[in-house]
Design a protein around this motif. Structure first.
Motif, short mmCIF file in Angstrom:
data_model
loop_
_atom_site.label_atom_id
_atom_site.label_comp_id
_atom_site.label_asym_id
_atom_site.label_seq_id
_atom_site.Cartn_x
_atom_site.Cartn_y
_atom_site.Cartn_z
N ARG A 174 -2.18 40.65 19.39
CA ARG A 174 -1.32 39.54 18.97
C ARG A 174 0.04 40.01 18.45
O ARG A 174 1.00 39.24 18.41
N GLU A 175 0.14 41.27 18.06
CA GLU A 175 1.43 41.79 17.58
C GLU A 175 2.21 42.51 18.69
O GLU A 175 3.24 43.11 18.44
N GLY A 176 1.70 42.42 19.91
CA GLY A 176 2.39 43.01 21.04
C GLY A 176 1.59 44.12 21.69
O GLY A 176 0.70 44.70 21.07
N MET A 189 5.75 39.29 29.61
CA MET A 189 6.89 39.73 28.79
C MET A 189 6.69 39.30 27.34
O MET A 189 6.91 40.08 26.40
N ASN A 190 6.26 38.05 27.13
CA ASN A 190 5.97 37.57 25.78
C ASN A 190 4.86 38.40 25.14
O ASN A 190 4.94 38.80 23.97
N PHE A 191 3.80 38.66 25.92
CA PHE A 191 2.65 39.41 25.43
C PHE A 191 3.05 40.81 24.99
O PHE A 191 2.63 41.29 23.92
N PHE A 225 5.50 37.86 21.28
CA PHE A 225 5.93 36.46 21.21
C PHE A 225 4.72 35.61 21.61
O PHE A 225 4.20 35.79 22.71
N PRO A 226 4.25 34.69 20.76
CA PRO A 226 2.89 34.16 20.92
C PRO A 226 2.72 33.05 21.97
O PRO A 226 1.91 32.15 21.80
N LEU A 242 9.62 28.66 27.42
CA LEU A 242 8.53 29.31 26.72
C LEU A 242 8.20 30.69 27.28
O LEU A 242 7.46 31.45 26.67
N GLY A 243 8.70 31.01 28.47
CA GLY A 243 8.39 32.29 29.06
C GLY A 243 7.08 32.33 29.81
O GLY A 243 6.58 33.40 30.16
#
Length: 273
Positions: free
Chosen positions: A27-29, A96-98, A102-103, A192-193
């Motif tokens: 969750r933090e990348g 990219m978000n993951f 970015f959640p 949102l990506g």
């Protein structure tokens, strides 16, 4: 067939929830990734593990079913849609978000039979958003019914769209022109990506429409079912029927808004899936 769809759906839903645990661990990348078609088209080991979990689990239960998976196709697999029950899978939509933490990333699983979408699951395990739909049975967020907005005018509409994962100059030019058009003519723009989550925002009524050129079948197969079951429309951005292999999509809460957008947008036609 409806009984079978229920069985197929429940099996997929269980696997999606299990696979979601692979995503929540990061969750933090997720800083370990590889490049695919460009320096903004990314893949992680989690993408591959989620897809393996889903395909292996569904293959064991339904050995005659077919699959179109993002990472399988990226590794040289076929993107072939037949009349057979076919699962169209994006293991991590919004990689990219993951990667950045970015959640807004999700697992997207659509089921097509006779080339028609009959079920969709979009699950963002980090924010615990589970969007589901079965043909003729409505759309849901965490088990509660959702519905599209009734917005019919672009000038009052909130539109979601993406810059995409390609550096193709022609596509980029069309994207920038469309961004300017929407900013000038619409109520606002959001991104949102994740194609699947953008479509779910339309289904939820939070966004009024979404369009994109250059997406793939696995980005939109589940979202198209969810949008339609929420009362919305999914069409080709030029106004005709949606072809999930065309790499083009326009989703909206109303036909009127969809057609106004279709008449407004600068068109771009990528190579088909």
């Amino acid at each position: 067939m409806s009984d079978n769809i229920d069985e197929f759906f429940e099996a997929a839903l269980s696997l999606v929830k299990t696979a979601g645990n692979l995503i929540t661990e990061y969750r933090e990348g997720c800083k370990l990734f590889e490049l695919k078609s460009s320096d903004i088209d990314l893949v992680t080991e989690i993408d591959k593990k989620v897809e393996e979990t889903l395909i292996n689990g569904l293959s064991n239960k339904f050995p005659d079913h077919k699959f179109i998976g993002e990472e399988t196709v990226s590794d040289g697999g076929k993107c072939e849609l037949t009349d057979d029950p076919t699962w169209v899978i994006d293991p991590v939509d919004g990689t990219m978000n993951f990667v950045h933490g970015f959640p807004h990333s999700c697992i997207s699983v659509g089921l097509m039979i006779n080339k028609v979408g009959v079920a969709g699951i979009v699950y963002n395990p980090i924010l615990q958003q589970l969007f589901t739909a079965k043909k003729g049975q409505g759309a849901y967020l965490n088990g509660k019914p959702i519905h599209v907005s009734q917005m019919t005018e672009l000038k009052k509409a909130l539109i979601t769209f993406e810059t995409g994962t390609s550096r193709d100059e022609e596509r980029y030019k069309a994207m920038l022109e469309n961004f300017q058009l929407i900013v000038n003519k619409g109520h606002g723009v959001r991104s949102l990506g994740s194609a699947a989550l953008n479509m779910c925002m339309v289904a939820l009524g939070g966004a009024d429409a979404y369009f994109e050129f250059g997406i793939h079948a696995w980005d939109i197969a589940a979202g198209a079912v969810i949008v339609r079951e929420a009362g919305g429309v999914c069409i080709d951005p030029a106004g005709g029927p949606l072809d999930v292999l065309s790499r083009r999509v326009l989703a909206a809460g109303t036909t009127e808004l969809a057609q106004e957008l279709a008449q407004t947008l600068v068109q771009f036609y990528p190579e088909r899936d």
